[in-house]
Design a protein around this motif. Sequence first.
Motif, short mmCIF file in Angstrom:
data_model
loop_
_atom_site.label_atom_id
_atom_site.label_comp_id
_atom_site.label_asym_id
_atom_site.label_seq_id
_atom_site.Cartn_x
_atom_site.Cartn_y
_atom_site.Cartn_z
N ARG A 54 -19.07 -42.15 -22.95
CA ARG A 54 -18.47 -43.23 -23.66
C ARG A 54 -17.20 -42.81 -24.26
NH1 ARG A 54 -22.76 -43.93 -28.67
NH2 ARG A 54 -24.26 -43.73 -26.54
N PRO A 55 -16.32 -43.79 -24.34
CA PRO A 55 -14.77 -43.48 -24.97
C PRO A 55 -14.74 -43.02 -26.16
CG PRO A 55 -15.10 -45.79 -24.84
CD PRO A 55 -16.44 -45.17 -24.21
N PRO A 56 -13.85 -42.03 -26.64
CA PRO A 56 -13.69 -41.59 -27.86
C PRO A 56 -13.53 -42.63 -28.82
CG PRO A 56 -11.69 -41.09 -26.71
CD PRO A 56 -12.78 -41.55 -25.82
N ALA A 57 -13.78 -42.59 -30.31
CA ALA A 57 -13.61 -43.50 -31.14
C ALA A 57 -12.08 -43.25 -31.82
CB ALA A 57 -14.67 -43.28 -32.32
N VAL A 58 -11.64 -44.39 -32.38
CA VAL A 58 -10.47 -44.38 -32.97
C VAL A 58 -10.13 -43.14 -33.62
CG1 VAL A 58 -8.62 -45.69 -34.07
CG2 VAL A 58 -9.98 -46.66 -32.54
N HIS A 59 -10.92 -42.90 -34.56
CA HIS A 59 -10.88 -41.76 -35.70
C HIS A 59 -10.81 -40.36 -34.94
CE1 HIS A 59 -14.74 -40.28 -35.65
NE2 HIS A 59 -15.37 -41.30 -35.57
N PRO A 109 -9.68 -53.93 -21.99
CA PRO A 109 -8.62 -53.94 -22.95
C PRO A 109 -8.76 -53.06 -24.20
CG PRO A 109 -9.64 -56.08 -22.92
CD PRO A 109 -10.26 -55.13 -21.87
N ASP A 110 -10.10 -53.02 -24.66
CA ASP A 110 -10.31 -52.16 -25.72
C ASP A 110 -9.77 -50.74 -25.62
OD1 ASP A 110 -12.61 -52.37 -23.85
OD2 ASP A 110 -13.43 -50.94 -25.15
N LEU A 111 -9.84 -50.14 -24.45
CA LEU A 111 -9.44 -48.66 -24.35
C LEU A 111 -8.04 -48.64 -24.69
CD1 LEU A 111 -11.48 -47.72 -21.19
CD2 LEU A 111 -12.31 -47.61 -23.52
N LEU A 112 -7.10 -49.51 -24.00
CA LEU A 112 -5.80 -49.37 -24.41
C LEU A 112 -5.48 -49.49 -25.91
CD1 LEU A 112 -2.79 -48.90 -23.71
CD2 LEU A 112 -2.86 -51.35 -22.88
N ARG A 113 -5.99 -50.78 -26.54
CA ARG A 113 -5.88 -51.01 -27.74
C ARG A 113 -6.40 -49.83 -28.71
NH1 ARG A 113 -9.20 -55.22 -27.61
NH2 ARG A 113 -11.04 -54.03 -28.79
N ASP A 114 -7.39 -49.31 -28.72
CA ASP A 114 -7.87 -48.35 -29.32
C ASP A 114 -7.04 -46.88 -29.29
OD1 ASP A 114 -10.01 -49.76 -30.38
OD2 ASP A 114 -11.42 -48.64 -29.22
N GLN A 115 -6.47 -46.91 -28.04
CA GLN A 115 -5.74 -45.65 -27.99
C GLN A 115 -4.13 -45.75 -28.63
OE1 GLN A 115 -4.71 -44.38 -23.91
NE2 GLN A 115 -4.45 -42.44 -24.42
N ALA A 120 -0.80 -44.64 -33.43
CA ALA A 120 0.19 -45.18 -34.43
C ALA A 120 -0.48 -44.64 -35.67
CB ALA A 120 0.00 -46.88 -34.52
N ARG A 121 -1.56 -44.40 -35.86
CA ARG A 121 -2.24 -43.80 -37.11
C ARG A 121 -1.79 -42.21 -36.94
NH1 ARG A 121 -8.38 -45.82 -37.91
NH2 ARG A 121 -8.24 -48.12 -37.81
N ALA A 122 -2.01 -41.74 -36.01
CA ALA A 122 -1.34 -40.37 -36.19
C ALA A 122 0.24 -40.15 -36.23
CB ALA A 122 -1.88 -39.57 -34.41
N ALA A 123 1.08 -41.09 -35.59
CA ALA A 123 2.33 -40.97 -35.95
C ALA A 123 2.64 -41.28 -37.30
CB ALA A 123 3.07 -41.98 -35.16
N ALA A 124 2.17 -42.24 -37.85
CA ALA A 124 2.02 -42.42 -39.49
C ALA A 124 1.72 -41.05 -40.42
CB ALA A 124 1.25 -43.48 -39.93
#
Length: 298
Positions: A54-59, A109-115, A120-124
């Motif tokens: 399964r894909p990695p979670a956002v966090h 589309p969720d894969l790109l959205r989550d990535q 963006a969070r990591a950049a912040a």
Amino acid sequence: MRTRRGPELDVGPGRTADGHRVELLADLTGPDPVPGAEGVGLVRTEFLFVGRSRPPAVHEQQAAYREVLAPLVGRKVVVRTLDADTPIPYAGTGSALGVRGFRISRARPDLLRDQLEALARAAADTGTTPWVVAPMITTATEAAAFAAAVRDHGLTTAGAVVDVPAAALRAADIAAEVDFLTIGCDDLAQHTFAADRHRPDLADLTDPWQPALLDLIAGVAAIPKPVAICGEAAADPLLALVFTGMGVDTLVMPPVSLPAVRTILAAHTLSACRELAAAVRRATTPAEARAAARWLVS
């Protein structure tokens, strides 16, 4: 061909002998150190996605990107969104021709959205401003859609990888929708010649000195937007001179290759690089192209 031989340079910015800037950036497959690099021109993110059900979670992605970005505060870093030249079952890549890169988002589309959200969070978190580039962008419509997605997440700089001939031939249209282009030389070669780059018996066709490939690269380099080139070809010191003469702004390579490329650039003027590129493009075979380059720099 007049050249000015400079000292052996292991660090510092890339420049020709007459001071023309050429960015020399490292490529990464994960959170590795990049000593001696001006920045990172390609962070491959597949290490987060392959070998799992399964894909990695956002966090989880956020933590990984934070680890990559934190040492690069104040330096340029370009992050490539998910590609897949090997199957990722949950991404629907399988064996279908061309279902990789940005096209994964057609079904998922969720894969790109989550990535993008994680990046963006990591950049912040780190105070960095990463550039973001997507592979397998082949039309201006795809480029516009990707750029909009990037900016919707608060990331400011979006680019497209030119890795198929259609993108190279219509690079101006694609460039009008994004901020920069990155030429994926290895993939562009295999797609141009319909030759798997991992097959040794077809290596003559995916040779980066192939005239047809160099013609495509020259056309992209002429676009008035920042243009980078990555892949094994960018690490070849002679080709680095050719690409500079064509107008490529940035060369992206493994960190170990940076000193040799930096040194050869410092020994040649921009006009010499242009002369070299013109001579190489008159060749009709890879062997002739290499011979022309070697003769002119000897």
